[in-house]
Design a protein around this motif. Sequence first.
Motif, short mmCIF file in Angstrom:
data_model
loop_
_atom_site.label_atom_id
_atom_site.label_comp_id
_atom_site.label_asym_id
_atom_site.label_seq_id
_atom_site.Cartn_x
_atom_site.Cartn_y
_atom_site.Cartn_z
N SER A 173 1.05 -1.33 -0.05
CA SER A 173 0.00 0.09 -0.02
C SER A 173 0.73 1.02 -0.16
N MET A 174 0.07 2.29 -0.71
CA MET A 174 0.93 3.50 -0.46
C MET A 174 -0.05 4.43 0.16
N VAL A 175 0.51 4.80 1.63
CA VAL A 175 -0.65 5.47 2.26
C VAL A 175 -0.09 6.92 2.36
N ASP A 176 -1.10 7.97 1.92
CA ASP A 176 -0.71 9.17 1.83
C ASP A 176 -1.91 9.90 2.79
N GLY A 177 -2.67 9.47 3.69
CA GLY A 177 -3.46 10.28 4.58
C GLY A 177 -3.49 9.38 5.77
N ASP A 178 -4.25 10.04 6.86
CA ASP A 178 -4.28 9.40 8.10
C ASP A 178 -5.22 8.26 8.23
N ILE A 179 -4.77 7.27 8.97
CA ILE A 179 -5.69 5.95 9.10
C ILE A 179 -6.21 5.97 10.64
N ILE A 180 -7.67 6.05 10.58
CA ILE A 180 -8.27 6.02 11.91
C ILE A 180 -7.85 4.83 12.85
N PRO A 181 -8.02 4.98 14.14
CA PRO A 181 -7.67 3.99 14.99
C PRO A 181 -8.60 2.62 14.61
N TYR A 182 -8.23 1.68 14.57
CA TYR A 182 -8.73 0.31 14.48
C TYR A 182 -9.37 0.16 13.07
N GLY A 183 -8.44 0.90 12.45
CA GLY A 183 -9.01 0.93 10.76
C GLY A 183 -8.14 -0.14 9.93
N MET A 184 -8.54 -0.31 8.69
CA MET A 184 -7.87 -0.99 7.64
C MET A 184 -7.63 -0.35 6.48
N ALA A 185 -6.54 -0.37 6.06
CA ALA A 185 -6.35 0.54 4.65
C ALA A 185 -5.59 -0.37 3.74
N VAL A 186 -5.95 -0.28 2.29
CA VAL A 186 -5.04 -1.14 1.42
C VAL A 186 -5.20 -0.38 0.18
N GLY A 187 -4.17 -0.40 -0.66
CA GLY A 187 -4.13 0.06 -2.04
C GLY A 187 -3.09 1.06 -2.16
N ASN A 188 -3.20 1.44 -3.42
CA ASN A 188 -2.04 2.62 -4.29
C ASN A 188 -3.12 3.75 -4.86
N ARG A 189 -3.43 4.47 -4.57
CA ARG A 189 -3.37 5.03 -3.07
C ARG A 189 -4.24 4.48 -2.45
#
Length: 269
Positions: A173-189
């Motif tokens: 993943s390329m993370v360019d923003g804040d991820i909330i607590p308990y969250g899951m983030a995937v992808g580019n972007r």
Amino acid sequence: MTDATVHPSAIVAPTARLGAGVKVGPFCIVGPNVVLHDGVELVSHVSIDGITEIGAGTRIFPFASIGHQPQDLKYAGEESRLEIGERCVIREAVTINPGTEGGGMLTKIGNDCLIMANAHVAHDCIIGNNVIMANYVGLAGHCVVGNNVIFGGACVVHQFTRVGPHAFVGAQSMVDGDIIPYGMAVGNRAALTGLNLVGLKRRKFDREAIHRLRAAYRMIFSTEGTLRERVEDASELFKDDQLVQDVVAFIAAASDRPILMPRNGQTTE
């Protein structure tokens, strides 16, 4: 040096401070302002410099470069620091830089972290406890990472990004923003793809608390009204729920990066 073991091929500056039971393996270099607390082990070929403090029981594997000059063109030789907590495992070829004047003069890593091979922690990052960074993860400068965050392999994180406690970031993943607590983030972007339910269950969070968090997530990331209004509504409806309030406070806090949102406004929880 209190009963420290130093291999004959290692170079340890006379003013470095080594605690009880420290092991410095072959071909390691330890600079003059380095503190290695009790039980630290440098396996071999580790280079540590700068004003660097390594917590008790931490193990560092070959070819790691710890505490050397930050990769920041604004760095002007200021005496910034690096602190690494207790019982961390830092694997092969990891690079960790100290802070800079523009970021508080400190890079800090908490206790019980696992930083796998070829990962990078840039200047002025603040990382919590029990964080796992898989191979080739890169944190740019000034990132703030909460406790119990897991990064999949080959993630990269934009400078000044916040990652809330118990979040999960998928591989590549390329993370360019804040991820909330308990969250899951995937992808580019990267986009927010839901809550880290697997992590919450593994850490034995209360089932009803997870249900309330899911309900709050659906409310906050729905498409009705503004984000601010939805956050305020969730805060009021779940005012006695600590997990929801963690998310609300995280979103409300000022940041240099935007909050990651679900792609196309869709929620998966």
